[in-house]
Motif scaffolding. Sequence first.
Motif, mmCIF file in Angstrom:
data_model
loop_
_atom_site.group_PDB
_atom_site.id
_atom_site.type_symbol
_atom_site.label_atom_id
_atom_site.label_comp_id
_atom_site.label_asym_id
_atom_site.label_seq_id
_atom_site.Cartn_x
_atom_site.Cartn_y
_atom_site.Cartn_z
ATOM 1 N N LYS A 64 0.399 -1.003 0.062
ATOM 2 C CA LYS A 64 -0.046 -0.091 0.120
ATOM 3 C C LYS A 64 0.806 1.044 0.160
ATOM 4 N N ASN A 65 1.785 1.340 0.860
ATOM 5 C CA ASN A 65 2.995 2.450 0.665
ATOM 6 C C ASN A 65 3.955 2.551 -0.627
ATOM 7 N N ASP A 66 4.273 1.493 -1.228
ATOM 8 C CA ASP A 66 4.729 1.660 -2.321
ATOM 9 C C ASP A 66 3.304 2.063 -3.485
ATOM 10 N N GLN A 67 2.733 2.441 -3.388
ATOM 11 C CA GLN A 67 1.639 2.044 -4.574
ATOM 12 C C GLN A 67 1.032 3.790 -3.537
ATOM 13 N N LEU A 68 0.994 4.198 -2.932
ATOM 14 C CA LEU A 68 0.662 5.433 -2.490
ATOM 15 C C LEU A 68 1.628 6.336 -2.836
ATOM 16 N N ALA A 69 2.650 6.308 -2.195
ATOM 17 C CA ALA A 69 4.396 6.827 -2.838
ATOM 18 C C ALA A 69 4.332 6.841 -4.434
ATOM 19 N N GLU A 70 3.713 6.025 -5.829
ATOM 20 C CA GLU A 70 3.818 5.886 -7.073
ATOM 21 C C GLU A 70 2.646 7.149 -6.718
ATOM 22 N N GLU A 71 1.729 6.915 -6.471
ATOM 23 C CA GLU A 71 0.445 8.050 -6.684
ATOM 24 C C GLU A 71 1.461 9.147 -6.307
ATOM 25 N N GLN A 72 1.796 9.664 -5.540
ATOM 26 C CA GLN A 72 2.083 10.686 -5.131
ATOM 27 C C GLN A 72 3.269 11.733 -6.124
ATOM 28 N N ALA A 73 3.951 10.864 -6.272
ATOM 29 C CA ALA A 73 5.346 10.347 -7.358
ATOM 30 C C ALA A 73 4.631 11.354 -8.300
ATOM 31 N N LYS A 74 3.573 10.816 -8.963
ATOM 32 C CA LYS A 74 2.781 11.347 -10.448
ATOM 33 C C LYS A 74 1.818 12.136 -10.319
ATOM 34 N N ARG A 75 1.585 13.077 -9.133
ATOM 35 C CA ARG A 75 1.242 13.625 -8.607
ATOM 36 C C ARG A 75 1.564 14.941 -8.814
ATOM 37 N N ALA A 76 2.462 14.555 -8.275
ATOM 38 C CA ALA A 76 4.389 16.223 -7.915
ATOM 39 C C ALA A 76 4.440 16.573 -9.798
ATOM 40 N N VAL A 77 4.615 15.722 -10.198
ATOM 41 C CA VAL A 77 4.891 15.662 -11.887
ATOM 42 C C VAL A 77 3.820 16.273 -11.831
ATOM 43 N N TYR A 78 2.466 15.848 -12.257
ATOM 44 C CA TYR A 78 1.738 16.909 -12.728
ATOM 45 C C TYR A 78 1.497 17.711 -12.156
ATOM 46 N N GLU A 79 1.417 17.885 -10.818
ATOM 47 C CA GLU A 79 1.593 19.585 -10.872
ATOM 48 C C GLU A 79 2.711 20.147 -11.301
ATOM 49 N N GLU A 80 3.944 19.657 -11.394
ATOM 50 C CA GLU A 80 4.847 20.681 -12.073
ATOM 51 C C GLU A 80 4.781 21.215 -13.307
ATOM 52 N N ARG A 130 11.110 18.331 -21.759
ATOM 53 C CA ARG A 130 11.811 17.054 -22.660
ATOM 54 C C ARG A 130 12.184 16.054 -22.819
ATOM 55 N N SER A 131 12.568 15.112 -20.561
ATOM 56 C CA SER A 131 12.748 14.569 -20.523
ATOM 57 C C SER A 131 11.737 14.500 -19.027
ATOM 58 N N ALA A 132 10.648 12.819 -19.515
ATOM 59 C CA ALA A 132 9.470 12.990 -18.288
ATOM 60 C C ALA A 132 10.431 12.189 -16.646
ATOM 61 N N PRO A 133 10.107 13.358 -15.607
ATOM 62 C CA PRO A 133 10.520 12.779 -14.510
ATOM 63 C C PRO A 133 11.043 11.569 -13.520
ATOM 64 N N GLU A 134 9.839 11.022 -14.761
ATOM 65 C CA GLU A 134 9.178 9.786 -14.072
ATOM 66 C C GLU A 134 9.877 8.877 -14.752
ATOM 67 N N GLU A 135 10.628 8.969 -15.695
ATOM 68 C CA GLU A 135 10.988 8.167 -16.423
ATOM 69 C C GLU A 135 12.425 7.979 -16.672
ATOM 70 N N ASP A 136 12.766 9.192 -15.406
ATOM 71 C CA ASP A 136 15.115 8.465 -15.084
ATOM 72 C C ASP A 136 14.231 8.479 -14.220
ATOM 73 N N THR A 170 12.239 13.770 -0.540
ATOM 74 C CA THR A 170 11.342 13.296 -1.192
ATOM 75 C C THR A 170 10.971 13.465 -2.806
ATOM 76 N N VAL A 171 9.829 12.605 -2.918
ATOM 77 C CA VAL A 171 9.099 12.939 -4.448
ATOM 78 C C VAL A 171 9.790 13.993 -4.512
ATOM 79 N N LYS A 172 8.635 15.129 -3.718
ATOM 80 C CA LYS A 172 8.133 16.487 -4.251
ATOM 81 C C LYS A 172 9.223 17.189 -3.769
ATOM 82 N N GLU A 173 10.454 16.832 -2.731
ATOM 83 C CA GLU A 173 11.758 18.007 -2.277
ATOM 84 C C GLU A 173 11.760 17.721 -3.368
ATOM 85 N N GLU A 174 11.893 16.592 -4.426
ATOM 86 C CA GLU A 174 12.658 16.552 -5.751
ATOM 87 C C GLU A 174 12.837 17.220 -6.665
#
Length: 265
Positions: A64-80, A130-136, A170-174
Motif C-alpha cells: 500500500k505504501n509503495d502504491q501511495l508513493a508512486e501515486e504521489q510521485a506522479k501527482r508531483a510531476v503532474y503539478e509541476e 523534454r524528459s519526463a521525470p518519472e522515466e528518469d 522525498t519525491v516532492k522535494e526532488e
Amino acid sequence: MSYRLIQMLTVVLPTILIGGFEFFRHGFLLGHLSMETGNVLITILTFILSLLFSSWIFHIIKIKNDQLAEEQAKRAVYEERERLARELHDGIAQSLFFLNVKLKQGDLAAASSAVSTIDHHVRQAIFNLRSAPEEDGSLNSRVTKWISEWSSFTGIDVEMDFQTQNDLFTVKEEVQIFAIIQEAFANIRKHSGSTQAQIDFKGTQDQWQLRIWDNGRGIDIHSLSERKYGISMMRERARQVNAEFQIHKGVLGGTEIILTKEMQK
C-alpha cells in the motif's frame, strides 16, 4: 485490500484462532494434556500466529505504501507540468499583447523583441519538458542528464559535483529542487553573459547545501527584479522544502545561488 478490512482482521483473526484453540483444549484435551503442556503449546502457537500474521500484515502495508508513493510521485510531476504550462501560457499571452500593441504603434524593433521573447518561452518550455521525470532514475542522473543537454544547448561549460544520498529527499522535494536548478540555469543563459558555470551538492542526513555559480557579469542586488529573474519562484520553492535561499555576487565575480538546509533531529 482496504485499511478497514486489515484493521478488522488484526482484531478478529488472532482472537478467533487463539480463543478457538483454548476452547478446544479445555473442551476436549484436558484429559490428554497437562496444564503446563497446554500453556507451552498456547505460547508457541501465539508466537507462530503472531509472526505469520504480522509478516502478512506488514507485507500488505508495504504494498500500500509503495502504491501511495508512486501515486504521489506522479501527482508531483503532474503539478509541476501544470505549473510550467501556466507559466508558458502567461508569458506568451503577455508577449502577444505587447506584440499587438507595438505592431499597432508601428514599433517594429519592439515587436521583433516580443517575437524573440515568445520564441524563448516556447524553447525553454520544450527543453524543460523534454524528459519526463518519472522515466528518469535518481535525482543525480536526472540533473546530470539535464545539465549535459543544457550545456550542449547553450554552449556554456558546466562543472558538476552533484551526488546526493539515496532517500535524502522525498519525491516532492526532488521536484522542487530540480525546478530551482532549471530556473537558475535559465537565468544564467538569459542574463549572465557567462562562459562557465558550476553546480555542486554537499549533503548528509544532518544537512545539505546546493550551490550554483556562473562567471558572468553578476547580478545587481540593489536593482534586482525578482519577478524578472524568477527569484521569487526559487525562494518560494526553497521555502516549500524548508531550505534557506541566498543569491549574491560571487567572490570571483558572476552570480552565486546557495540553497542550504539543516535537518531536524
